[in-house]
Design a protein around this motif. Structure first.
Motif, PDB file in Angstrom:
ATOM      1  N   ILE A 190      24.521-128.905  13.153  1.00  0.00           N
ATOM      2  CA  ILE A 190      24.031-129.725  11.869  1.00  0.00           C
ATOM      3  C   ILE A 190      23.079-130.241  10.719  1.00  0.00           C
ATOM      4  O   ILE A 190      22.158-130.666  12.352  1.00  0.00           O
ATOM      5  N   THR A 191      22.569-129.846   9.935  1.00  0.00           N
ATOM      6  CA  THR A 191      20.961-130.388   9.897  1.00  0.00           C
ATOM      7  C   THR A 191      20.303-131.242  10.451  1.00  0.00           C
ATOM      8  O   THR A 191      19.430-131.586  10.998  1.00  0.00           O
ATOM      9  N   PRO A 192      21.621-132.252  10.538  1.00  0.00           N
ATOM     10  CA  PRO A 192      20.331-133.957  10.677  1.00  0.00           C
ATOM     11  C   PRO A 192      20.710-133.491  12.771  1.00  0.00           C
ATOM     12  O   PRO A 192      19.563-134.805  13.235  1.00  0.00           O
ATOM     13  N   ALA A 193      21.029-132.858  13.199  1.00  0.00           N
ATOM     14  CA  ALA A 193      21.086-133.029  14.660  1.00  0.00           C
ATOM     15  C   ALA A 193      20.016-131.794  15.187  1.00  0.00           C
ATOM     16  O   ALA A 193      19.489-132.140  16.007  1.00  0.00           O
ATOM     17  N   LYS A 240      34.739-130.017  30.526  1.00  0.00           N
ATOM     18  CA  LYS A 240      34.380-128.921  29.875  1.00  0.00           C
ATOM     19  C   LYS A 240      35.315-128.347  30.210  1.00  0.00           C
ATOM     20  O   LYS A 240      35.597-127.690  31.634  1.00  0.00           O
ATOM     21  N   ILE A 241      36.862-127.540  29.665  1.00  0.00           N
ATOM     22  CA  ILE A 241      38.463-126.645  30.252  1.00  0.00           C
ATOM     23  C   ILE A 241      38.316-125.596  29.201  1.00  0.00           C
ATOM     24  O   ILE A 241      38.489-124.657  29.999  1.00  0.00           O
ATOM     25  N   ALA A 242      37.253-125.879  28.663  1.00  0.00           N
ATOM     26  CA  ALA A 242      36.569-123.834  27.856  1.00  0.00           C
ATOM     27  C   ALA A 242      35.241-124.243  27.423  1.00  0.00           C
ATOM     28  O   ALA A 242      34.458-125.021  26.726  1.00  0.00           O
ATOM     29  N   GLU A 243      35.529-122.587  26.682  1.00  0.00           N
ATOM     30  CA  GLU A 243      33.311-123.168  26.099  1.00  0.00           C
ATOM     31  C   GLU A 243      34.032-122.191  24.675  1.00  0.00           C
ATOM     32  O   GLU A 243      34.463-120.676  24.740  1.00  0.00           O
ATOM     33  N   GLY A 244      32.806-122.274  23.296  1.00  0.00           N
ATOM     34  CA  GLY A 244      32.975-121.034  22.673  1.00  0.00           C
ATOM     35  C   GLY A 244      34.020-121.970  21.927  1.00  0.00           C
ATOM     36  O   GLY A 244      35.310-122.706  21.638  1.00  0.00           O
ATOM     37  N   CYS A 245      34.532-120.763  20.675  1.00  0.00           N
ATOM     38  CA  CYS A 245      35.299-121.219  19.883  1.00  0.00           C
ATOM     39  C   CYS A 245      35.823-119.535  18.760  1.00  0.00           C
ATOM     40  O   CYS A 245      34.316-118.760  18.395  1.00  0.00           O
ATOM     41  N   SER A 246      37.292-119.066  18.669  1.00  0.00           N
ATOM     42  CA  SER A 246      37.342-118.100  17.971  1.00  0.00           C
ATOM     43  C   SER A 246      37.570-118.742  16.842  1.00  0.00           C
ATOM     44  O   SER A 246      38.261-117.218  16.042  1.00  0.00           O
ATOM     45  N   ASN A 247      38.065-120.071  16.390  1.00  0.00           N
ATOM     46  CA  ASN A 247      38.363-120.489  15.033  1.00  0.00           C
ATOM     47  C   ASN A 247      37.197-119.875  13.779  1.00  0.00           C
ATOM     48  O   ASN A 247      36.081-120.022  14.862  1.00  0.00           O
ATOM     49  N   CYS A 287      31.309-123.412   9.603  1.00  0.00           N
ATOM     50  CA  CYS A 287      31.346-124.022  11.091  1.00  0.00           C
ATOM     51  C   CYS A 287      30.008-122.965  11.525  1.00  0.00           C
ATOM     52  O   CYS A 287      30.833-121.540  11.734  1.00  0.00           O
ATOM     53  N   ALA A 288      29.022-123.195  12.503  1.00  0.00           N
ATOM     54  CA  ALA A 288      28.445-122.271  12.949  1.00  0.00           C
ATOM     55  C   ALA A 288      28.690-121.971  14.577  1.00  0.00           C
ATOM     56  O   ALA A 288      28.147-121.789  14.874  1.00  0.00           O
ATOM     57  N   ILE A 289      29.328-122.255  15.235  1.00  0.00           N
ATOM     58  CA  ILE A 289      29.581-122.894  16.626  1.00  0.00           C
ATOM     59  C   ILE A 289      30.100-121.995  17.464  1.00  0.00           C
ATOM     60  O   ILE A 289      29.493-121.081  18.261  1.00  0.00           O
ATOM     61  N   PRO A 290      30.872-120.866  16.582  1.00  0.00           N
ATOM     62  CA  PRO A 290      30.992-119.434  16.926  1.00  0.00           C
ATOM     63  C   PRO A 290      30.309-118.693  17.580  1.00  0.00           C
ATOM     64  O   PRO A 290      30.036-117.339  18.566  1.00  0.00           O
ATOM     65  N   GLU A 312      23.168-122.093   8.490  1.00  0.00           N
ATOM     66  CA  GLU A 312      22.498-120.589   7.351  1.00  0.00           C
ATOM     67  C   GLU A 312      23.237-120.447   8.419  1.00  0.00           C
ATOM     68  O   GLU A 312      24.188-120.145   9.370  1.00  0.00           O
ATOM     69  N   GLY A 313      23.890-119.453   7.518  1.00  0.00           N
ATOM     70  CA  GLY A 313      24.823-118.120   8.520  1.00  0.00           C
ATOM     71  C   GLY A 313      26.226-118.554   7.865  1.00  0.00           C
ATOM     72  O   GLY A 313      26.977-117.319   8.483  1.00  0.00           O
ATOM     73  N   THR A 314      26.831-119.320   7.701  1.00  0.00           N
ATOM     74  CA  THR A 314      27.784-120.038   7.381  1.00  0.00           C
ATOM     75  C   THR A 314      28.413-119.401   6.090  1.00  0.00           C
ATOM     76  O   THR A 314      27.561-119.277   4.930  1.00  0.00           O
ATOM     77  N   PRO A 315      29.543-118.831   5.928  1.00  0.00           N
ATOM     78  CA  PRO A 315      30.058-118.531   4.855  1.00  0.00           C
ATOM     79  C   PRO A 315      30.109-119.566   3.580  1.00  0.00           C
ATOM     80  O   PRO A 315      29.569-119.937   2.074  1.00  0.00           O
ATOM     81  N   ALA A 316      30.306-121.206   3.956  1.00  0.00           N
ATOM     82  CA  ALA A 316      30.101-121.922   3.157  1.00  0.00           C
ATOM     83  C   ALA A 316      29.004-122.389   2.293  1.00  0.00           C
ATOM     84  O   ALA A 316      29.150-123.157   0.981  1.00  0.00           O
TER      85      ALA A 316
END
Length: 441
Positions: free
Chosen positions: A51-54, A151-158, A163-166, A339-343
């Motif tokens: 997010i922007t502050p980060a 860490k048991i997994a990487e990335g996200c499919s939600n 959210c820009a993580i995916p 940036e780049g997210t639908p919201a």
């Protein structure tokens, strides 16, 4: 010649695991790790870009460390992590002090990248975020001897609309259960007593690799490892809670009765725009069931205020939900248009002053709920994992407290001198909004 390396790790625990893996590889290659940036030949900033502050914090940290190219002995400033993955070209162009960019998927290439930069090359090493680590990859933990993140997994499919993580970390990729098992066994052999499982969504674990959710079988397997006393699960999703997982939390003695379920909101229209389930009746039923079937369960959640289109009545629904459910742990943050997210392009963006006002109202309510819960613990005796001492007081955490995000227990010990990593019984004598005070009986 042995070069000295200093590292600053920003953002979440998942990012911290990447930092520790980079430190391990650098140590194995003969680099010397130093906490003093002034004496480092190489400085690394592992950035957050969520997010922007980060993002702003990451830029500030890069600029702060850049001064050691004049004030210290820094020859290479390397930037890695989510911000590097998301904006590699912009960073190289706008901050000429940066000598190398390492993408989030290139953690295993940190030594090679630094060596190229030390040879005088300005390196841009960014590719697909596909890095996965095994149990045998070198790692230097920064969390003390007794606690470790896994860490048991990487990335996200939600596909949450905010959210820009995916797009930064790629689709969800589970680690094989055997690899995680081996890593935890290795950690136990090194004296680790608490393992904290992290992923962007821990409850999704296994669905991509095994065709079904496998967090419950993983927890059962880890519960049998000698030397591990607490197994903590962070960053779940309510849609991933099934009967098998509830049974594991209720029956496995090493699984902390602590569940982190970021819910984001309680208004059906807002949840729908977020791209999340808006079945709040089903959510209430789930939470009541968790309370009923897992005795002593501590629930942590996260709420977002100021999402596009959030009206005052939506926000009131959120406050009413908080009053009803009385979560022991809550984090609140303000919506940022990423940036780049639908919201980011949705109509009805909420003004910043309204976000700020709602943030403080929600936090004030939770502060009161937290204080009332903590006061209910006065007079009880809790098992505390000792973490340190300052002055006359020791500090530690209970099963109900994750490191870095929840409160602590401060206590006196009389003539006893417990060490970090010890479990001790503490009688609670005083409650504050987030922390507890006590003494060894």
């Amino acid at each position: 010649m042995s070069y000295r390396v200093g590292v600053v790790s920003l953002g979440c625990a998942k990012n911290l695991v990447d930092t520790e893996l980079m430190l391990g590889q650098l140590d194995a290659a003969g680099f010397i790790i130093t906490p003093n940036p002034r004496e480092a030949d190489v400085l690394i900033v592992n950035t957050c870009g969520f997010i922007t502050p980060a993002k702003e914090e990451s830029i500030d940290q890069i600029l702060d460390l850049a001064r050691y190219k004049k004030e210290g002995r820094c020859r290479v400033l390397l930037v890695t992590g989510c911000l590097a993955q998301r904006y590699p070209g912009d960073l190289m162009k706008e901050i000429p002090e940066i000598d190398a960019i390492l993408g989030a998927g290139m953690v295993s290439q940190v030594v090679e990248t630094i060596q190229r930069a030390l040879a005088g090359e300005r390196v841009l090493n960014v590719g697909e975020p596909r890095f996965e680590y095994g149990a045998d990859l070198p790692r230097i933990r920064t969390t003390g001897k007794h606690t470790a993140y896994v860490k048991i997994a990487e990335g996200c499919s939600n596909r949450c609309t905010y959210c820009a993580i995916p797009s930064i970390r790629g689709p969800y990729r589970s680690r094989p259960l055997e690899s995680i098992q081996q890593e935890v066994e290795n950690l136990a052999a090194k004296g680790v007593k608490e393992v904290i499982l992290v992923a962007q969504d821990t409850t999704f674990y296994g669905l991509d690799l095994y065709g079904r959710r496998m967090l419950a079988p993983l927890l059962r397997s880890l519960n049998r490892i000698p030397g591990i006393y607490w197994i903590r699960v962070l960053y779940g999703h309510p849609d991933g809670i099934n009967d098998e997982l509830v049974d594991v939390f209720a029956s496995c003695e090493k699984i902390c009765r602590y569940l982190d379920l970021p819910l984001q909101h309680a208004s059906p229209p807002v949840l729908a725009r977020m791209g999340r389930s808006n079945d709040t009746a089903g959510l209430r039923a789930l939470l009541h069931r968790l309370r009923r079937d897992i005795p002593g369960l501590i629930l942590r959640t996260t709420f977002m205020v100021g999402f596009p289109g959030e009206k005052e009545e939506d926000f009131q629904q959120l406050l009413d939900f908080m009053r009803e459910m009385r979560f022991e742990r809550v984090g609140v943050f303000k919506f940022c248009a990423e940036e780049g997210t639908p919201a980011a392009s949705m109509d009805c963006q909420v003004p910043e002053n309204v976000k700020e006002e709602r943030f403080h109202r929600a936090m004030a309510l939770q502060q009161q709920i937290s204080l009332e819960y903590n006061r209910s613990l006065v007079g009880s005796q809790l098992k505390v994992l000792v973490e340190g001492k300052k002055g006359n007081y020791y500090s530690g955490r209970t099963e109900a407290d994750a490191p870095g995000i929840d409160g602590q227990v401060y206590f006196t010990a009389g003539r006893i001198s417990p060490r970090p990593g010890d479990f001790v019984p503490v009688k609670i004598t005083l409650a504050r909004e987030y922390d507890l005070m006590g003494e060894l009986p």
